[in-house]
Structures are given as C-alpha cells and as structure tokens.
Design a protein around this motif. Structure first.
Motif, PDB file in Angstrom:
ATOM      1  N   SER A 262       0.827  -1.214   0.000  1.00  9.43           N
ATOM      2  CA  SER A 262       0.000   0.000   0.000  1.00  9.43           C
ATOM      3  C   SER A 262       0.853   1.252   0.000  1.00  9.43           C
ATOM      4  O   SER A 262       0.441   2.298  -0.524  1.00  9.43           O
ATOM      5  N   ALA A 263       2.041   1.188   0.582  1.00  8.67           N
ATOM      6  CA  ALA A 263       2.923   2.355   0.653  1.00  8.67           C
ATOM      7  C   ALA A 263       3.681   2.607  -0.640  1.00  8.67           C
ATOM      8  O   ALA A 263       4.249   3.680  -0.829  1.00  8.67           O
ATOM      9  N   MET A 264       3.685   1.639  -1.545  1.00  7.29           N
ATOM     10  CA  MET A 264       4.449   1.756  -2.798  1.00  7.29           C
ATOM     11  C   MET A 264       3.636   2.421  -3.893  1.00  7.29           C
ATOM     12  O   MET A 264       2.406   2.486  -3.837  1.00  7.29           O
ATOM     13  N   ASP A 265       4.349   2.893  -4.934  1.00  5.79           N
ATOM     14  CA  ASP A 265       3.706   3.482  -6.110  1.00  5.79           C
ATOM     15  C   ASP A 265       3.920   2.636  -7.360  1.00  5.79           C
ATOM     16  O   ASP A 265       3.204   2.802  -8.350  1.00  5.79           O
ATOM     17  N   ALA A 266       4.897   1.768  -7.352  1.00  4.27           N
ATOM     18  CA  ALA A 266       5.168   0.862  -8.468  1.00  4.27           C
ATOM     19  C   ALA A 266       5.908  -0.336  -7.916  1.00  4.27           C
ATOM     20  O   ALA A 266       6.588  -0.255  -6.884  1.00  4.27           O
ATOM     21  N   PHE A 267       5.783  -1.468  -8.607  1.00  4.19           N
ATOM     22  CA  PHE A 267       6.407  -2.706  -8.163  1.00  4.19           C
ATOM     23  C   PHE A 267       7.230  -3.287  -9.301  1.00  4.19           C
ATOM     24  O   PHE A 267       6.810  -3.258 -10.461  1.00  4.19           O
ATOM     25  N   VAL A 268       8.409  -3.818  -8.941  1.00  4.16           N
ATOM     26  CA  VAL A 268       9.299  -4.383  -9.952  1.00  4.16           C
ATOM     27  C   VAL A 268       9.716  -5.792  -9.553  1.00  4.16           C
ATOM     28  O   VAL A 268      10.107  -6.037  -8.404  1.00  4.16           O
ATOM     29  N   SER A 269       9.632  -6.724 -10.498  1.00  2.35           N
ATOM     30  CA  SER A 269      10.188  -8.060 -10.361  1.00  2.35           C
ATOM     31  C   SER A 269      11.032  -8.321 -11.601  1.00  2.35           C
ATOM     32  O   SER A 269      10.494  -8.584 -12.672  1.00  2.35           O
ATOM     33  N   ALA A 270      12.336  -8.182 -11.451  1.00  4.67           N
ATOM     34  CA  ALA A 270      13.238  -8.302 -12.603  1.00  4.67           C
ATOM     35  C   ALA A 270      13.907  -9.672 -12.659  1.00  4.67           C
ATOM     36  O   ALA A 270      14.972  -9.812 -13.251  1.00  4.67           O
ATOM     37  N   VAL A 280       4.390 -10.807  -7.829  1.00  2.41           N
ATOM     38  CA  VAL A 280       3.738 -10.004  -8.865  1.00  2.41           C
ATOM     39  C   VAL A 280       2.224 -10.041  -8.706  1.00  2.41           C
ATOM     40  O   VAL A 280       1.547  -9.011  -8.803  1.00  2.41           O
ATOM     41  N   VAL A 281       1.676 -11.217  -8.453  1.00  6.95           N
ATOM     42  CA  VAL A 281       0.225 -11.342  -8.275  1.00  6.95           C
ATOM     43  C   VAL A 281      -0.234 -10.553  -7.051  1.00  6.95           C
ATOM     44  O   VAL A 281      -1.275  -9.880  -7.069  1.00  6.95           O
ATOM     45  N   GLU A 282       0.549 -10.613  -5.972  1.00  7.09           N
ATOM     46  CA  GLU A 282       0.204  -9.844  -4.776  1.00  7.09           C
ATOM     47  C   GLU A 282       0.221  -8.347  -5.051  1.00  7.09           C
ATOM     48  O   GLU A 282      -0.661  -7.609  -4.580  1.00  7.09           O
ATOM     49  N   ALA A 283       1.192  -7.889  -5.825  1.00 10.89           N
ATOM     50  CA  ALA A 283       1.257  -6.464  -6.171  1.00 10.89           C
ATOM     51  C   ALA A 283       0.073  -6.054  -7.043  1.00 10.89           C
ATOM     52  O   ALA A 283      -0.487  -4.964  -6.883  1.00 10.89           O
ATOM     53  N   LEU A 284      -0.329  -6.924  -7.961  1.00 17.16           N
ATOM     54  CA  LEU A 284      -1.508  -6.632  -8.784  1.00 17.16           C
ATOM     55  C   LEU A 284      -2.765  -6.576  -7.927  1.00 17.16           C
ATOM     56  O   LEU A 284      -3.660  -5.759  -8.162  1.00 17.16           O
ATOM     57  N   ALA A 285      -2.838  -7.441  -6.911  1.00 13.69           N
ATOM     58  CA  ALA A 285      -3.987  -7.420  -6.005  1.00 13.69           C
ATOM     59  C   ALA A 285      -4.050  -6.102  -5.238  1.00 13.69           C
ATOM     60  O   ALA A 285      -5.141  -5.656  -4.845  1.00 13.69           O
ATOM     61  N   ALA A 286      -2.882  -5.477  -5.034  1.00 16.88           N
ATOM     62  CA  ALA A 286      -2.829  -4.180  -4.357  1.00 16.88           C
ATOM     63  C   ALA A 286      -3.081  -3.014  -5.313  1.00 16.88           C
ATOM     64  O   ALA A 286      -3.048  -1.858  -4.886  1.00 16.88           O
ATOM     65  N   LEU A 288      -1.214  -2.094  -7.889  1.00 12.78           N
ATOM     66  CA  LEU A 288       0.007  -1.418  -8.321  1.00 12.78           C
ATOM     67  C   LEU A 288       0.327  -1.681  -9.791  1.00 12.78           C
ATOM     68  O   LEU A 288       0.072  -2.782 -10.294  1.00 12.78           O
ATOM     69  N   PRO A 289       0.925  -0.697 -10.475  1.00 14.11           N
ATOM     70  CA  PRO A 289       1.534  -1.003 -11.771  1.00 14.11           C
ATOM     71  C   PRO A 289       2.776  -1.847 -11.550  1.00 14.11           C
ATOM     72  O   PRO A 289       3.556  -1.590 -10.626  1.00 14.11           O
ATOM     73  N   VAL A 290       2.945  -2.875 -12.362  1.00 18.36           N
ATOM     74  CA  VAL A 290       4.028  -3.838 -12.164  1.00 18.36           C
ATOM     75  C   VAL A 290       4.883  -3.915 -13.415  1.00 18.36           C
ATOM     76  O   VAL A 290       4.366  -4.043 -14.532  1.00 18.36           O
ATOM     77  N   LEU A 291       6.193  -3.865 -13.216  1.00 14.31           N
ATOM     78  CA  LEU A 291       7.166  -4.131 -14.275  1.00 14.31           C
ATOM     79  C   LEU A 291       7.825  -5.459 -13.953  1.00 14.31           C
ATOM     80  O   LEU A 291       8.299  -5.661 -12.830  1.00 14.31           O
ATOM     81  N   HIS A 292       7.852  -6.370 -14.918  1.00 15.62           N
ATOM     82  CA  HIS A 292       8.345  -7.716 -14.587  1.00 15.62           C
ATOM     83  C   HIS A 292       9.187  -8.308 -15.698  1.00 15.62           C
ATOM     84  O   HIS A 292       9.027  -7.987 -16.877  1.00 15.62           O
ATOM     85  N   GLY A 293      10.093  -9.187 -15.283  1.00 15.50           N
ATOM     86  CA  GLY A 293      10.842 -10.009 -16.213  1.00 15.50           C
ATOM     87  C   GLY A 293      10.084 -11.303 -16.441  1.00 15.50           C
ATOM     88  O   GLY A 293       8.879 -11.295 -16.688  1.00 15.50           O
ATOM     89  N   ILE A 294      10.780 -12.438 -16.331  1.00 14.43           N
ATOM     90  CA  ILE A 294      10.112 -13.729 -16.469  1.00 14.43           C
ATOM     91  C   ILE A 294       9.093 -13.881 -15.349  1.00 14.43           C
ATOM     92  O   ILE A 294       9.418 -13.761 -14.176  1.00 14.43           O
ATOM     93  N   CYS A 295       7.831 -14.163 -15.711  1.00 14.31           N
ATOM     94  CA  CYS A 295       6.774 -14.291 -14.705  1.00 14.31           C
ATOM     95  C   CYS A 295       5.654 -15.161 -15.259  1.00 14.31           C
ATOM     96  O   CYS A 295       4.683 -14.650 -15.834  1.00 14.31           O
ATOM     97  N   PRO A 296       5.747 -16.491 -15.107  1.00 13.28           N
ATOM     98  CA  PRO A 296       4.703 -17.370 -15.637  1.00 13.28           C
ATOM     99  C   PRO A 296       3.307 -17.043 -15.143  1.00 13.28           C
ATOM    100  O   PRO A 296       2.326 -17.271 -15.869  1.00 13.28           O
ATOM    101  N   ALA A 297       3.174 -16.527 -13.919  1.00 15.39           N
ATOM    102  CA  ALA A 297       1.845 -16.199 -13.399  1.00 15.39           C
ATOM    103  C   ALA A 297       1.113 -15.230 -14.309  1.00 15.39           C
ATOM    104  O   ALA A 297      -0.115 -15.269 -14.426  1.00 15.39           O
ATOM    105  N   VAL A 298       1.855 -14.346 -14.967  1.00 14.31           N
ATOM    106  CA  VAL A 298       1.275 -13.399 -15.925  1.00 14.31           C
ATOM    107  C   VAL A 298       1.456 -13.900 -17.352  1.00 14.31           C
ATOM    108  O   VAL A 298       0.530 -13.856 -18.167  1.00 14.31           O
ATOM    109  N   ASP A 299       2.646 -14.392 -17.666  1.00 13.83           N
ATOM    110  CA  ASP A 299       2.953 -14.797 -19.045  1.00 13.83           C
ATOM    111  C   ASP A 299       2.055 -15.912 -19.550  1.00 13.83           C
ATOM    112  O   ASP A 299       1.788 -15.996 -20.759  1.00 13.83           O
ATOM    113  N   ASP A 300       1.578 -16.777 -18.652  1.00 12.01           N
ATOM    114  CA  ASP A 300       0.758 -17.918 -19.061  1.00 12.01           C
ATOM    115  C   ASP A 300      -0.719 -17.573 -19.241  1.00 12.01           C
ATOM    116  O   ASP A 300      -1.506 -18.442 -19.623  1.00 12.01           O
TER     117      ASP A 300
END
Length: 384
Positions: A262-270, A280-286, A288-300
């Motif tokens: 909640s205190a963040m403005d953007a989330f990164v998983s590189a 990444v999924v937890e950040a999306l639930a909050a 947040l805009p997310v920048l990510h590298g390899i992430c099957p939870a989203v990529d799939d």
C-alpha cells in the motif's frame, strides 16, 4: 483424508508461506500435519499458531541418510493417506519415505526454472535423482503451465503432471490508505515521494542489483525491498557506492507485506527465472503497476487478464529506468485488481489440490514388507 506435508525448511520464503496459506484453506476433510527436514523458522511458528502440528526431523545435511528411515517411520505411524512434498530435498527424501511406508505421495514443484532449481544451477546429478524419485510418487504438481512444460521436457510423463497454481488471499492485499500513511510515516517517507518496491529472497537470480541501480538513477525515487538472503550486504554496498544509501531501504524479512505494498507506487520483479511469480500477483492485487521479467503467473495468461503488468523486454538497468520514469511522472491511480488475481484465488488452488489428492490416494497399496527403493540420495544430487 489425512495428509502429511514434508518441506525442506520453514524459514520465510514463497513455498513456505504458500504451504501455510494452503493449510488454512484446504477443506476439513483434508486435515494436515507438517514435517520440516531442517530450519524450523518463522513459518513453523506461524503454522503452530494456526493449530498445525509441526515436527522438526533434524536432518543434518544432504548426506544424512539416517533421516530416511526416521521419516518413513513417521509416515507409517501417522496413518496418513497422502504425503505431499515441497521443495527439492523434501521431494527426494519424502517420495522415498512415502514409498517405504506404503503411502502415495504428491510433490509440488515450486521453483523449477530452465537452468536453475530453487535459485541454484541445475546439473546432471540432481536432475537424474529428481527423475528417479519422481517415479516413486503418484503425481507431480506444477505451479504454472510453464513449469509443467519444463517437467514434460525433462521426461516426466504428461499424465503424471497436474497444474495447480499458487494462490493468494486477495483481500489481504487490497489497497489501504490508512496503512499507506502509517508505513510512510514510520519509514520517514513524505507522501509525495515516488516509492518503488520489490519483494523476495535476496539471491542473484532475483536481480535486485538491477533494481537498486535503476532507483539510484532516479534522484527522487525511494526503493523499499522486503526480503533477506545472501545478497543483502552486496546490495547495501552497491547502494552506498552509487550514492543512494538513504534511498534504498533493505527491510529484511517482513510479515507486513500487504501494508508495504500500500505504501508503494510501483512494483518491480526483474527475476532472471521464475516458476510462478507470486509477488507479482500480490502487487496486482494491491492495484500497483508492475514491471516484470520472467513471470509465468502473468505470461501464461491472456494479456487482458493483467493489464497492470508490463513485461520488460530486456535485462538492462537503462530499460528499467526508462520504464520507471513515466510512472514516476504520472503517479497512476490504484487500479482495481485484474482478472489474474481472481484466477489465483487460494480457494481455487485448494479445490484443485484436493482433486489431485483424490486421484492419487488409491493408487499405491500399502505393502506389509516394503522394500528399499533403488534411488538413493547423494550429497551432490540433493544439493538444492
């Protein structure tokens, strides 16, 4: 149905936290106990607080073969219907122990990448032992279709692989303005400062060094990094060398991740490799805009399931800086949780897993005189 969960350790980590959450949501008919081979850490305390029985096997190392008969006796005496193993060493020893005890086993593969498993390089020995002991179980659970494909490419028969994704309790991660203010006040962060976040174990594969360098290149940004691991001091030294020590906050292991999000403005998983990408999924639930590298939870998933997630097309610091700069300028409002969050609801995960248990339980009869399996762990093979 009585289930015994065997896990390598119970320090704070994704698989460990996922096990605790899962046990809270499995139906009453799937009562469960937990055995940890090593390190009965903070998650063990949490499980006990939840009313779960936790046994520390006290395994002395990868070559502690004496742990195998102890584990088999524990399985046999517990009257379990299914043994469920988590993480590499527990999967190797747990599958063998379950076979010795005549109990069917299910293994969840939490952390299999293309070239790494649990953050360590794969080699022929640990791959061969994994495959040899995999045959002793009734089923293998992959936390994403990406991991399922990797298992099949290794030679695990497709009929034995079941996709049961990690799950989250989305309500815990909903954006909270009160929590945002409280965390920022506690950390001395003005409301207007742009806060970038990261969560995870501090290991090379997570590439938090790239995140530190990117935030250091944005003069008005602050990084909140929740997690601990062997790279902690190296990341601290990097922040000092870049003149950003005051803007890079290494928070250590935290139990208040929802408030931090909640205190963040953007989330990164590189990350260089991921089997799922729970943070990444937890950040999306909050929201947040997310920048990510390899992430099957989203990529799939189809692209419209996670509109707030943007894939990084490269691996460099400059690309990450270029992606963060417009977010810092625009300060986008919190978004509603996307469809991906509902897809990974922990109740759905628990339901899918009980179906795997039901299929696995009747497959292996309990022998009166079990014989020793042919696969014997070695130090090199069980190193993860």
């Amino acid at each position: 149905m009585k289930v015994l969960h065997i896990i390598t350790g119970l320090g704070v980590g994704g698989a460990e936290q996922q096990l605790r959450l899962l046990l809270r949501h499995l139906p009453d008919r799937c009562s469960g106990d937990v055995v940890t081979l090593t390190n009965p850490g903070a998650v063990a305390d949490g499980l006990r607080a939840d009313g779960v029985s936790v046994t520390h096997l006290g395994m002395g190392g990868n070559r502690d073969l004496g742990a195998l008969p102890r584990l088999a006796r524990l399985v046999r005496r517990g009257g379990y219907d299914v043994v469920h193993t988590h993480l590499y060493r527990a999967c190797v020893y747990g599958r063998i122990a379950a076979r010795l005890a005549g109990v069917p086993s299910v293994a969840t593969e939490h952390s299999l990448g293309e070239a790494e498993i649990e953050g360590r390089p794969l080699n022929r020995a640990n791959r061969a032992l994994y495959l040899a002991t995999e045959r002793l179980g009734a089923a293998t659970v992959a936390v994403s279709p990406t991991v399922a494909a990797r298992l099949r490419a290794w030679g695990v028969p497709g009929r034995r692989v079941h996709v049961v994704p990690n799950g989250i309790d989305a309500g815990r991660f909903a954006f909270d303005t009160t929590a945002r203010g409280a965390v920022r006040e506690r950390l001395g962060l003005p409301d207007g400062v742009f806060v970038v976040g990261g969560v995870g174990r501090l290991v090379p594969g997570k590439r938090f060094d790239v995140l530190v360098e990117a935030v250091a290149a944005l003069p008005d940004a602050v990084l909140l990094l929740a997690g601990d691991g062997p790279e902690r001091e190296a990341l601290r030294a990097l922040a000092v060398r870049l003149g950003a020590a005051g803007r890079v906050r290494l928070l250590g292991e935290r139990s208040d991740v929802p408030a931090l999000l909640s205190a963040m403005d953007a989330f990164v998983s590189a990350s260089r490799e991921e089997a799922f990408g729970l943070a990444v999924v937890e950040a999306l639930a909050a929201g947040l805009p997310v920048l990510h590298g390899i992430c099957p939870a989203v990529d799939d998933l189809p692209a419209d399931h996670a509109p707030g997630a943007t894939a990084l097309r490269g691996t460099g610091v400059r690309e990450l800086v270029d992606a963060l700069r417009p977010l810092a300028a625009a300060r986008p409002r919190r978004a509603a949780p996307p469809r991906a969050v509902a897809h990974y609801d922990i109740a759905r995960t628990a339901r899918l897993l009980t179906e795997v248990y039901a299929r696995a339980a009747p497959r292996v009869p309990r022998p009166t005189n079990p014989t020793s399996p042919t696969a014997v762990p070695t130090e090199e093979a069980v190193r993860p």
